[in-house]
Design an enzyme around this catalytic site. Structure first.
Site, PDB file in Angstrom:
ATOM      1  N   ARG A 253      -5.575   7.775  17.157  1.00 26.45           N
ATOM      2  CA  ARG A 253      -6.937   7.649  16.391  1.00 26.45           C
ATOM      3  C   ARG A 253      -7.903   6.895  17.451  1.00 26.45           C
ATOM      4  O   ARG A 253      -9.090   7.225  17.132  1.00 26.45           O
ATOM      5  CB  ARG A 253      -6.552   7.140  15.128  1.00 26.45           C
TER       6      ARG A 253
ATOM      7  N   PHE B  18      -6.018  -3.874   3.234  1.00 23.46           N
ATOM      8  CA  PHE B  18      -6.831  -3.813   4.719  1.00 23.46           C
ATOM      9  C   PHE B  18      -5.931  -3.011   5.681  1.00 23.46           C
ATOM     10  O   PHE B  18      -5.987  -3.101   7.035  1.00 23.46           O
ATOM     11  CB  PHE B  18      -7.446  -5.014   5.333  1.00 23.46           C
TER      12      PHE B  18
ATOM     13  N   PHE C 227      -7.965   2.019  11.795  1.00 20.65           N
ATOM     14  CA  PHE C 227      -6.505   2.565  12.189  1.00 20.65           C
ATOM     15  C   PHE C 227      -6.875   3.022  13.708  1.00 20.65           C
ATOM     16  O   PHE C 227      -6.543   4.093  13.855  1.00 20.65           O
ATOM     17  CB  PHE C 227      -6.061   3.413  11.208  1.00 20.65           C
TER      18      PHE C 227
ATOM     19  N   THR D 230      -3.671  11.729  10.437  1.00 20.53           N
ATOM     20  CA  THR D 230      -3.186  12.446  11.394  1.00 20.53           C
ATOM     21  C   THR D 230      -1.856  13.053  11.585  1.00 20.53           C
ATOM     22  O   THR D 230      -1.420  13.885  12.455  1.00 20.53           O
ATOM     23  CB  THR D 230      -3.641  11.343  12.772  1.00 20.53           C
TER      24      THR D 230
ATOM     25  N   ALA E  56      -5.984   5.551   5.358  1.00 16.09           N
ATOM     26  CA  ALA E  56      -6.530   6.480   6.097  1.00 16.09           C
ATOM     27  C   ALA E  56      -7.843   7.140   5.258  1.00 16.09           C
ATOM     28  O   ALA E  56      -8.350   8.238   5.276  1.00 16.09           O
ATOM     29  CB  ALA E  56      -5.875   7.796   6.529  1.00 16.09           C
TER      30      ALA E  56
ATOM     31  N   ARG F 292      -7.778  -1.729   8.896  1.00 16.91           N
ATOM     32  CA  ARG F 292      -8.812  -0.756   8.345  1.00 16.91           C
ATOM     33  C   ARG F 292      -9.631   0.017   9.580  1.00 16.91           C
ATOM     34  O   ARG F 292     -10.117  -0.605  10.415  1.00 16.91           O
ATOM     35  CB  ARG F 292     -10.015  -1.735   7.531  1.00 16.91           C
TER      36      ARG F 292
ATOM     37  N   GLU G  24     -12.772   3.222   4.976  1.00 16.67           N
ATOM     38  CA  GLU G  24     -12.878   2.659   6.478  1.00 16.67           C
ATOM     39  C   GLU G  24     -14.245   2.866   7.099  1.00 16.67           C
ATOM     40  O   GLU G  24     -14.630   2.054   7.915  1.00 16.67           O
ATOM     41  CB  GLU G  24     -11.623   3.483   7.172  1.00 16.67           C
TER      42      GLU G  24
ATOM     43  N   GLN H 241       0.756  -1.215  -0.011  1.00 14.89           N
ATOM     44  CA  GLN H 241      -0.043  -0.057   0.016  1.00 14.89           C
ATOM     45  C   GLN H 241       0.732   1.294   0.086  1.00 14.89           C
ATOM     46  O   GLN H 241       0.270   2.578  -0.246  1.00 14.89           O
ATOM     47  CB  GLN H 241      -0.914  -0.035   1.250  1.00 14.89           C
TER      48      GLN H 241
ATOM     49  N   GLU I 230       0.660  -1.982   4.595  1.00 13.48           N
ATOM     50  CA  GLU I 230       1.126  -0.707   4.780  1.00 13.48           C
ATOM     51  C   GLU I 230       2.748  -0.568   5.040  1.00 13.48           C
ATOM     52  O   GLU I 230       3.041   0.125   4.466  1.00 13.48           O
ATOM     53  CB  GLU I 230       0.436   0.138   5.659  1.00 13.48           C
TER      54      GLU I 230
END
Length: 757
Positions: A311, A229, A345, A447, A516, A343, A710, A198, A233
């Site tokens: 988050r 998902f 996060f 963020t 995100a 997903r 998400e 990702q 990442e």
């Protein structure tokens, strides 16, 4: 206009015919090496000795690497440089890579990796949230605490005080395509990396660091992933680095993919949480003060745990105004896999906590849980009540949940069905029904503010065909099709005119992860900027009053085919290539103080789920689910509804069937489809009604759409709350049902409620 049209996924035909090409499908040269890790079989301790003679002598093996053989530490961390590729002598979790094998086939490498003889000096392992919390094992010097008002005095003065503990498990990503990478060495030591990731730019950065070469010497290409998902990442870093190290050392191509068991054992999961809460309310159930203690199991390395836990704190409020609140977050270090992005996060964990609180309040006060939720909703800005500010200081100026929830409750006959469920439960001692309607307010943006940027590259060829590239990655969500629709709309041409090429760090640099929920927002705007630059050049050359529509360019009322217009511009030496760039506006965020505007806007939705449980076995079914979800002015309603349906089912799976179990040695026992239960087709609701909210984004996003990756995941919370409602029908005490609500947990909760303890 192509946007808003319900077009199929750009690779739909390739998917259903099995011809879509993934990393493992790319033809490899005859001399390609295949890699596998040798893994630790203790959770904590140190290596006393290691004998790899049998590994080196195994059929097909060409070479073996230990940490000392690597060109650098080959750090894999996406954050604080604390994840060496191979163990440096210390073992931090069971399944940690200790050595790397290169062989002439995938099977040969995997077989050889099992032959290593390693002697350890084991040490006590911290495996659970409770163990780590009591031991004070955490990342950071102190817990992170955000406050507004004075929570403790407000709770003390409240008419009603409730408190409880909610445990929620982690989750395996279970993408259909496991982690994979292949590296082809190029001239002058350059590397071409094919990675199922990702975040191609992070792969580029980590490979360059590992080989001590500049980033321009590493090109990363990603055409598609078979699911991500969040699990791709950062978790793909180790494979890409390994392949690059072997390719650099041998001059031969190198390829690595995890089998399912290895993928489960090595890679990180969703963070499991424990949330302890204490809340004071008035007689109507309105919250006057709230305290939350959030304990997150982060695993052995930091990975993305800080932004995930942040988050979770940011979504502690969900859809509700909290006048006095204290949120304390501990990021606990354990001897388990390094928990990572998933997903939502952290949002699902924080949101689940406040939804549990709403149900607990309703039970304590003897009220309908939906009524309690409504009384705590944020107000619309028009009311000027002051109940529009989040605990972190961002104004909620686009709140639509009052209307959306009212519409959903009316459409699904919530009140009638709730009464019907109560009547059913009075006359059926074995089967109990439950129903719940829960809202979602999810913030959209990274963020980490600097990640909110994207680039694009667009070419118009002289025959009128258009090629574009952007920094987003396609993992099945339909991003490429949406962005192609944006380009087609800007040029007024049919969608077939557009081709999107594989994501490539050599075409668009310094990209952010496709995460995100920002893929369409960021890359759609970047592509729009590039298209508009070319369009303006063409219009300036062709004449006045130029419009692009219907496959033609209309100049002063006369239409010429777009292809002819492109040819004229080319022959007049007008540049038909442009880059585009976009950065999200209005963002300002300080995670230390917990104040600012971390999100550009909010996405909303609500789900009503009805379930039935068997009180003798704990078995359960989702009978019906109704959803309305806010996608703004949808770029592609069919793709968005598909995301809503899939997100809901995945969220329900997290909270019901998907259970991660480690034994007391730290070995993950749920490491394959035979032991880990993701939702199947038969687990979806028998009646499943999904629609999109009719509205536009109040912020200036791409065609006023909203992110939809998400936010739907958290619609699955309605299932857990409905199961809790059904369990509560067995007695008078509150059913504090933990997640995942497996049949075993449901049965234990039923027994507890019946016993009144």
């Amino acid at each position: 206009m192509s946007v808003t049209k319900p077009l199929p996924h750009d690779s739909a035909k390739l998917h259903v015919t099995g011809t879509a090409r993934y990393v493992d499908d790319i033809p490899v040269p005859a001399d390609c090496l295949h890699l596998a890790f040798g893994l630790s079989d203790i959770a904590c301790g140190s290596i006393q000795s290691i004998n790899l003679d049998a590994v080196r002598a195994a059929p097909g093996v060409t070479s073996v690497w230990l940490a000392g053989d690597l060109p650098t530490d080959c750090d894999c961390s996406p954050s604080v440089h604390d994840e060496p590729l191979l163990s440096d002598g210390q073992i931090h979790y069971l399944g940690q890579p200790v050595f790397l094998v290169a062989a002439t086939s995938h099977t040969a490498a995997r077989h050889a990796a099992r032959l290593g003889q390693i002697e350890y000096s084991p040490e006590p392992a911290l495996l659970t949230i409770e163990d780590a919390y009591l031991a004070g094992s955490q990342f950071g010097d102190a817990p992170r605490i955000w406050e507004r008002g004075t929570a403790a005095p407000a709770i003390y003065a409240a008419a009603h005080v409730i408190e409880g503990v909610l445990d929620m498990g982690g989750q395996e990503h279970f993408y259909l395509e496991s982690q994979a990478a292949m590296v082809m060495p190029q001239d002058g030591g350059d590397m071409l990396v094919h990675s199922s990731t990702q975040h191609p730019s992070e792969i580029q950065h980590k490979v360059a660091h590992a080989l001590d070469i500049p980033m321009h010497a590493v090109q990363v290409e990603t055409r598609r992933m078979g699911g991500g998902f969040g699990g791709k990442e950062s978790q793909g870093n180790a494979l890409a680095i390994s392949c690059a190290v072997v390719a650099a050392a041998t001059g031969r191509p190198a390829k690595m993919r995890y089998d399912r068991d290895d993928d489960f054992t090595i890679t990180g999961k969703r963070h499991d949480f424990q949330i302890r809460y204490r809340v004071g309310t008035d007689e109507s159930g309105r919250i006057e003060g709230a305290e939350f203690l959030q304990l997150a199991r982060c695993g052995w390395a930091q990975d993305l745990s800080f932004p995930v836990a942040d988050r979770a704190m940011l979504h502690t409020d969900n859809a509700y105004f909290l006048p006095n609140v204290r949120i304390e977050s501990h990021r606990l270090k354990t001897n388990t896999q390094s928990a990572t992005a998933f997903r939502g996060f952290g949002g699902p964990q924080g949101m689940l906590g406040i939804e549990r609180v709403m149900d607990h309040i309703a039970h304590t006060l003897g009220q309908d849980p939906l009524a309690v939720r409504r009384v705590n909703f944020y107000d619309t800005p028009e009311t000027q009540s002051g109940r529009t500010s989040t605990p972190y200081g961002q104004e909620v100026d686009d709140f639509v949940l009052d209307e959306l929830v009212t519409k959903l409750a009316d459409q699904c006959d919530y009140s009638i069905r709730r009464e019907a469920a109560a009547q059913w439960n009075e006359t059926n001692p074995v089967l109990k029904r439950g129903i719940a309607l829960t809202p979602v307010k999810f913030g959209i943006s990274f963020t980490l503010t600097h990640l909110n940027q994207a680039g694009a590259l667009v070419h118009v060829y002289q025959d009128g065909s258009i090629q574009l590239n952007h920094g987003g990655t396609e993992m099945g969500q339909g991003l490429f099709q949406k962005v192609a629709q944006v380009a087609a709309s800007r040029f007024g041409v049919p969608i077939e005119t557009i081709k999107i090429t594989a994501t490539d760090t050599g075409k668009v640099p310094n990209t952010s992860a496709t995460a995100a929920s920002s893929g369409s927002d960021l890359n759609g705007m970047a592509v729009k900027a590039a298209c508009d630059t070319i369009r303006d050049r063409m219009a300036t050359h062709l004449g006045k009053n130029v419009q692009f529509e219907g496959g033609s360019v209309v100049v002063d009322g006369s239409a010429i085919p777009f292809a002819e217009a492109a040819k004229r511009c080319y022959e007049s030496r007008i540049s038909l290539s442009a880059t585009g760039f976009y950065k999200t506006p209005k963002l300002e965020w300080n995670p230390e103080t917990g104040q600012g505007r971390p999100f550009f806007y909010f996405a909303y939705g609500a789900a009503c789920s009805e379930v039935v449980i068997d009180t003798l076995t704990g078995e359960n079914r989702i009978l019906r689910t109704d959803i309305i979800h806010d996608a703004g002015a949808s770029l592609n309603p069919v793709l968005d509804i598909g995301q809503v349906e899939g997100g809901f089912v995945q969220g329900a799976g997290w909270l019901t069937t998907e259970e991660l179990i480690w034994d007391d040695k730290g070995r993950l026992r749920t490491h394959a489809p035979s032991t880990y239960k993701i939702p199947a087709c038969s687990d979806r609701p028998d009646i499943f009604n999904v629609s999109l909210w009719d509205g536009q984004n109040t912020e200036d996003t791409i065609y006023r759409s909203k992110a939809v990756g998400e936010p739907p995941f958290m619609l699955g919370i309605a299932v857990l709350m409905a199961l809790s409602d059904a369990v509560g029908a067995c007695g008078d005490i509150y059913a504090d049902l933990n997640a995942p609500a497996t049949p075993e947990r449901i049965l234990k909760a039923v027994q507890k409620v019946r016993d009144g303890i």
